[in-house]
Design an enzyme around this catalytic site. Structure first.
Site, PDB file in Angstrom:
ATOM      1  N   ASN A   9       2.322   2.752  -9.839  1.00 19.83           N
ATOM      2  CA  ASN A   9       2.995   2.154  -8.677  1.00 19.83           C
ATOM      3  C   ASN A   9       3.834   1.458  -8.758  1.00 19.83           C
ATOM      4  O   ASN A   9       3.625   0.483  -8.955  1.00 19.83           O
ATOM      5  CB  ASN A   9       2.767   1.964  -7.073  1.00 19.83           C
ATOM      6  N   LYS A  12       4.934  -1.283  -6.130  1.00 21.88           N
ATOM      7  CA  LYS A  12       3.327  -2.003  -5.973  1.00 21.88           C
ATOM      8  C   LYS A  12       3.453  -3.257  -6.669  1.00 21.88           C
ATOM      9  O   LYS A  12       3.173  -4.417  -6.331  1.00 21.88           O
ATOM     10  CB  LYS A  12       2.512  -1.224  -5.840  1.00 21.88           C
ATOM     11  N   ASP A  69      -5.019  -0.003  -2.940  1.00 26.15           N
ATOM     12  CA  ASP A  69      -5.211   1.440  -1.724  1.00 26.15           C
ATOM     13  C   ASP A  69      -4.590   0.880  -0.482  1.00 26.15           C
ATOM     14  O   ASP A  69      -4.655   0.167   0.094  1.00 26.15           O
ATOM     15  CB  ASP A  69      -7.041   2.474  -1.657  1.00 26.15           C
ATOM     16  N   SER A  70      -3.241   1.587  -0.303  1.00 25.14           N
ATOM     17  CA  SER A  70      -2.861   1.819   0.943  1.00 25.14           C
ATOM     18  C   SER A  70      -2.445   2.983   1.715  1.00 25.14           C
ATOM     19  O   SER A  70      -2.319   4.092   0.903  1.00 25.14           O
ATOM     20  CB  SER A  70      -1.666   0.701   0.461  1.00 25.14           C
ATOM     21  N   PHE A 151       9.367   0.841   0.171  1.00 26.33           N
ATOM     22  CA  PHE A 151       9.414   1.832  -0.660  1.00 26.33           C
ATOM     23  C   PHE A 151       8.701   2.657   0.272  1.00 26.33           C
ATOM     24  O   PHE A 151       8.375   1.966   0.824  1.00 26.33           O
ATOM     25  CB  PHE A 151       8.779   1.864  -1.689  1.00 26.33           C
ATOM     26  N   ASP A 154       8.572   2.908   4.287  1.00 23.43           N
ATOM     27  CA  ASP A 154       9.163   1.929   4.608  1.00 23.43           C
ATOM     28  C   ASP A 154      10.194   2.594   5.687  1.00 23.43           C
ATOM     29  O   ASP A 154      10.465   1.172   6.748  1.00 23.43           O
ATOM     30  CB  ASP A 154       9.562   0.467   3.465  1.00 23.43           C
TER      31      ASP A 154
HETATM   32  P1  ITT Z   1      -1.321   3.528  -6.942  1.00 25.54           P
HETATM   33  O1  ITT Z   1      -2.585   4.558  -6.569  1.00 25.54           O
HETATM   34  O2  ITT Z   1      -1.463   3.849  -8.870  1.00 25.54           O
HETATM   35  O3  ITT Z   1      -1.730   1.893  -6.503  1.00 25.54           O
HETATM   36  P2  ITT Z   1       0.051   4.825  -5.082  1.00 25.54           P
HETATM   37  O4  ITT Z   1       1.280   5.116  -4.843  1.00 25.54           O
HETATM   38  O5  ITT Z   1      -1.177   6.258  -5.397  1.00 25.54           O
HETATM   39  O6  ITT Z   1       0.290   4.091  -5.975  1.00 25.54           O
HETATM   40  P3  ITT Z   1      -1.840   4.516  -3.246  1.00 25.54           P
HETATM   41  O7  ITT Z   1      -2.862   4.923  -3.819  1.00 25.54           O
HETATM   42  O8  ITT Z   1      -2.338   3.573  -2.317  1.00 25.54           O
HETATM   43  O9  ITT Z   1      -1.024   4.162  -3.966  1.00 25.54           O
HETATM   44  O10 ITT Z   1      -0.825   5.792  -2.232  1.00 25.54           O
HETATM   45  C1  ITT Z   1      -0.079   4.370  -1.204  1.00 25.54           C
HETATM   46  C2  ITT Z   1       1.274   5.161  -0.840  1.00 25.54           C
HETATM   47  O11 ITT Z   1       0.763   5.174   0.300  1.00 25.54           O
HETATM   48  C3  ITT Z   1       2.414   5.111  -1.317  1.00 25.54           C
HETATM   49  O12 ITT Z   1       2.755   6.325  -2.383  1.00 25.54           O
HETATM   50  C4  ITT Z   1       3.742   4.907  -0.509  1.00 25.54           C
HETATM   51  O13 ITT Z   1       3.646   6.443   0.163  1.00 25.54           O
HETATM   52  C5  ITT Z   1       3.004   4.333   0.983  1.00 25.54           C
HETATM   53  N1  ITT Z   1       2.426   2.925   1.195  1.00 25.54           N
HETATM   54  C6  ITT Z   1       1.456   1.994   0.710  1.00 25.54           C
HETATM   55  N2  ITT Z   1       2.374   0.354   1.424  1.00 25.54           N
HETATM   56  C7  ITT Z   1       3.535   0.860   1.136  1.00 25.54           C
HETATM   57  C8  ITT Z   1       4.514   0.362   1.451  1.00 25.54           C
HETATM   58  O14 ITT Z   1       4.397  -1.729   1.089  1.00 25.54           O
HETATM   59  N3  ITT Z   1       5.722   0.624   2.322  1.00 25.54           N
HETATM   60  C9  ITT Z   1       5.664   2.193   2.002  1.00 25.54           C
HETATM   61  N4  ITT Z   1       4.605   2.610   1.422  1.00 25.54           N
HETATM   62  C10 ITT Z   1       3.562   2.611   1.461  1.00 25.54           C
END
Ligand code: ITT
Length: 204
Positions: A9, A12, A69-70, A151, A154
């Site tokens: 991502n 991130k 992971d978020s 992103f 947000d």
């Molecule tokens: P990686 O696993 O490759 O790191 P990902 O986007 O799939 O990338 P996650 O599995 O952690 O990451 O999914 C987290 C999702 O939650 C992410 O795609 C966003 O849609 C949302 N998210 C996480 N942090 C956020 C933020 O700071 N602001 C807005 N949305 C967020």
């Protein structure tokens, strides 16, 4: 010091880079470290999924790796989409997914609009050591989709103490209060303590 972020991502990667740069840590992506893959995130919690991503990257690179992971937890969705935040969006895009969450929350006028972003950080080392941290920012689902920064979710998340969405904040403002900012600043502290215990040898 340089550390590999096990993430695909780009948003991130940018945020984590900005959070850790003032603390003297340079972040590079797993792709920049020479490996392109997507770990299967089949854990039951954010922490388990972060660990899965970090471990997979350690196995691929042989170097210490950190993962995040978020996701968004919405009270009116019983804490969802939570660990399914990325999958809940699928291919339809975040604008439409955000609108769906607003529709769910708006369906109960005067109901609970509470929500939070949660971020679990896991750092794994080739020898098996690990560092885990978590950060949370409380807030609520806004009444409008607004803002151009950040992103994902947000544009519909209004952090506690703010009038407008997280997407109305600059990266710098967001990182000060965000789940990710909190989790990675805590990680930087634990990493520095870990390195002191290891006698200051360069591990990353
Ligand atoms: P990686 O696993 O490759 O790191 P990902 O986007 O799939 O990338 P996650 O599995 O952690 O990451 O999914 C987290 C999702 O939650 C992410 O795609 C966003 O849609 C949302 N998210 C996480 N942090 C956020 C933020 O700071 N602001 C807005 N949305 C967020």
């Amino acid at each position: 010091m340089q550390i590999i972020l096990a993430s695909n991502n780009a948003d991130k990667l940018r945020e984590v880079g900005e959070i850790l740069a003032p603390l003297g840590i340079e972040v590079i992506s797993q792709a920049q470290a020479g490996c392109r893959f997507e770990a299967v995130e089949d854990g039951a919690t954010f922490a388990e999924n972060a660990r899965i991503k970090a471990r997979a990257a350690v196995e691929a690179t042989g170097r210490p790796c950190v993962a995040d992971d978020s996701g968004l937890e919405v009270n009116a969705m019983d804490g969802g989409p939570g660990i399914y935040s990325s999958r809940f969006c699928g291919d339809r895009g975040y604008r439409e997914t955000c609108r769906e969450i607003m529709r769910i929350v708006d369906a109960d006028p005067g109901g609970d609009r509470g929500a939070r972003f949660r971020c679990a950080v896991a750092c794994c080392f080739p020898g098996g050591d690990k560092i885990d941290c978590e950060g949370v920012v409380e807030g609520s689902i806004g009444h409008v989709y607004e803002g151009e920064h950040g992103f994902g979710y947000d544009p519909i998340f209004v952090p506690e103490g703010f009038e407008r969405s997280m997407a109305c904040l600059t990266d710098e403002e967001k990182n000060k209060i965000s789940h990710r900012g909190r989790a990675f600043r805590s990680f930087a502290e634990k990493l520095s303590a870990y390195m002191e215990n290891k006698g200051g040898e360069t591990i990353c």
